[in-house]
Design a protein around this motif. Structure first.
Motif, mmCIF file in Angstrom:
data_model
loop_
_atom_site.group_PDB
_atom_site.id
_atom_site.type_symbol
_atom_site.label_atom_id
_atom_site.label_comp_id
_atom_site.label_asym_id
_atom_site.label_seq_id
_atom_site.Cartn_x
_atom_site.Cartn_y
_atom_site.Cartn_z
ATOM 1 N N GLY A 97 0.805 -1.205 0.000
ATOM 2 C CA GLY A 97 0.000 0.000 0.000
ATOM 3 C C GLY A 97 0.845 1.265 0.000
ATOM 4 O O GLY A 97 2.061 1.248 -0.235
ATOM 5 N N ASP A 117 -2.381 4.721 6.616
ATOM 6 C CA ASP A 117 -2.583 3.949 5.385
ATOM 7 C C ASP A 117 -3.579 4.708 4.492
ATOM 8 O O ASP A 117 -4.766 4.786 4.802
ATOM 9 N N THR A 119 -3.892 4.081 1.161
ATOM 10 C CA THR A 119 -3.960 3.349 -0.107
ATOM 11 C C THR A 119 -5.295 3.555 -0.798
ATOM 12 O O THR A 119 -5.357 3.828 -2.009
ATOM 13 N N ARG A 120 -6.371 3.443 -0.031
ATOM 14 C CA ARG A 120 -7.692 3.567 -0.645
ATOM 15 C C ARG A 120 -8.096 5.020 -0.909
ATOM 16 O O ARG A 120 -9.032 5.276 -1.662
ATOM 17 N N LEU A 121 -7.372 5.934 -0.276
ATOM 18 C CA LEU A 121 -7.712 7.346 -0.451
ATOM 19 C C LEU A 121 -6.920 8.015 -1.576
ATOM 20 O O LEU A 121 -7.268 9.111 -2.023
ATOM 21 N N THR A 122 -5.834 7.377 -2.000
ATOM 22 C CA THR A 122 -4.974 7.966 -3.030
ATOM 23 C C THR A 122 -5.592 7.784 -4.409
ATOM 24 O O THR A 122 -6.195 6.744 -4.705
ATOM 25 N N THR A 124 -5.546 6.652 -7.747
ATOM 26 C CA THR A 124 -4.775 5.636 -8.454
ATOM 27 C C THR A 124 -5.090 5.682 -9.944
ATOM 28 O O THR A 124 -5.958 6.430 -10.401
ATOM 29 N N HIS A 127 -8.583 4.892 -10.620
ATOM 30 C CA HIS A 127 -9.461 6.027 -10.332
ATOM 31 C C HIS A 127 -9.409 7.037 -11.489
ATOM 32 O O HIS A 127 -10.440 7.588 -11.895
#
Length: 405
Positions: A97, A117, A119-122, A124, A127
């Motif tokens: 992550g 963490d 990872t899900r907020l960045t 990508t 996205h």
């Protein structure tokens, strides 16, 4: 040199505005993308820093506290030194992550680590792919709006110029009143009107001078011609002097007639027999040969009637013949008569090759050029190799149309 293709003002403006709009969209899109990534990192770093600096750490989802470097997971420990300076770090951990880590001093010289963490907020790649459709749609809409704006601006600026071009091409048409509210177009129109007025004034002044000068010459010329006709009834003893006088009066009459034609407002619809005119000119100017060995020849496939008065043809072709006689020492001078051209070829020194100071065409060549232009003829002069000159007077036939330039 290769000629560049030309485009209308409207096309140039539309292309320039479309390119500028596309460039602006690409530039702004890149700036906004970079700004969003930078803003994203700043926000994550502030969040983890605020959590690390609290006197009593809370429970922010995604933030984990580690006391000491040994407590870090291996994939974080290998990316953070044990003596790392206390501050915030962005740590990409590969398949584990993406993290933002705040390092703070702890008890006994150890470091405390707060790992967030994100990872899900960045944002990508996945996205970005999801939002690419929206970005592309927005870009197309913006380009469409820019194209419409460019069309409106180009029409406002280009239409007055197009009307001005139509005005310049249409002889005698009134000047366009609509300048589109553009100061430069209005200034250009006023400058063209001023120029046309000045040219027209100069033309009228020249025509008045030509008329006055020709009429002033006609009275003494008529007296001289009358005297010559009287003397012809009882020729004087000095025949050679009388012959020179008769030719000089005849040449002066032709010159005056040519100047008068320049002063006339309309062209005559008369036609003349070029073969007959050429024979008359050879008889009139044949005595100007520099030696008797020069051959004077007329080559004609048949009778040709040119769209010009005989007096004008005598002026134009007579001046060209006199120039050829003046610069030809030997050889021949050939007049070739074609259905739409009169050509004179000589074996003289060649046009433009006379010694400096010895070449002079007087008013003759200038008068020929202006009369040819006056009657819509084309005059071309070509120096031949190794010697000689070819002069060609050509005109369009009744069914011909002028070539488009």
């Amino acid at each position: 040199m290769r000629a560049r293709s030309s485009r209308s003002v409207r096309a140039v403006l539309q292309r320039a505005m479309a390119l500028s709009a596309a460039f602006a969209l690409v530039l702004m899109g890149g700036i906004l993308t970079l700004f969003s990534y930078d803003l994203e990192d700043v926000i994550f770093s502030r969040i983890v820093a605020a959590e690390a600096d609290r006197s009593e750490p809370g429970h922010v989802p995604g933030i984990t506290r580690y006391d000491g470097h040994a407590a870090l997971p291996p994939w974080l420990a290998e990316r953070l030194r044990p003596d790392a300076t206390p501050r915030e770090y962005e740590v990409p951990a590969g398949s584990h992550g993406h993290f933002h880590v705040a390092v703070r001093p702890g008890d006994g010289g150890e470091r405390r680590y707060f790992a967030f963490d994100v990872t899900r907020l960045t944002s990508t790649t996945a996205h970005l792919k999801r939002t690419a459709g929206l970005l592309l749609t927005s870009a197309l809409l913006a380009l469409l709006a820019a194209a419409l704006l460019a069309r409106l601006v180009a029409r406002r600026l280009g239409r007055p110029l197009e009307r001005m071009v139509e005005w310049l091409r249409a002889e005698g048409a009134p000047s366009p009143e609509d300048d589109g509210g553009v100061a430069e177009v209005r200034a250009l129109r006023d400058a063209l009107l001023t120029r046309d007025a000045r040219i027209q004034e100069q033309l009228e002044r020249e025509q008045r001078f030509n008329r006055d000068a020709s009429h002033e010459l006609r009275t003494p010329l008529a007296v001289a011609q009358g005297a010559v006709e009287i003397l012809e009834l009882d020729p004087p003893r000095d025949a050679e002097t009388f012959d020179r006088l008769r030719r000089a009066v005849s040449q002066m009459g032709l010159l005056t007639e040519g100047i008068l034609w320049l002063a006339r407002e309309r062209r005559a619809e008369e036609r003349c027999d070029l073969h007959r005119v050429s024979r008359e000119l050879l008889a009139l100017y044949g005595h100007l040969r520099r030696n008797d060995g020069i051959e004077l020849t007329i080559e004609s496939a048949g009778e040709v009637h040119a769209p010009v008065p005989a007096s004008v043809a005598r002026v134009m072709m007579g001046n060209l013949l006199k120039n050829a006689l003046a610069y030809t020492d030997e050889g021949r001078i050939v007049i070739t008569i074609e259905p739409q051209a009169w050509t004179l070829t000589d074996t003289g020194v060649g046009f433009g090759r006379a010694e400096p100071g010895s070449e002079s065409h007087g008013i003759g060549l200038s008068l020929v050029e202006r009369l040819a232009q006056r009657f819509g003829w084309t005059l071309s002069i070509q120096a031949l190799e190794p010697r000689g000159t070819r002069v060609r007077l050509s005109w369009r036939g009744e069914g011909d149309t002028p070539a488009m330039s």
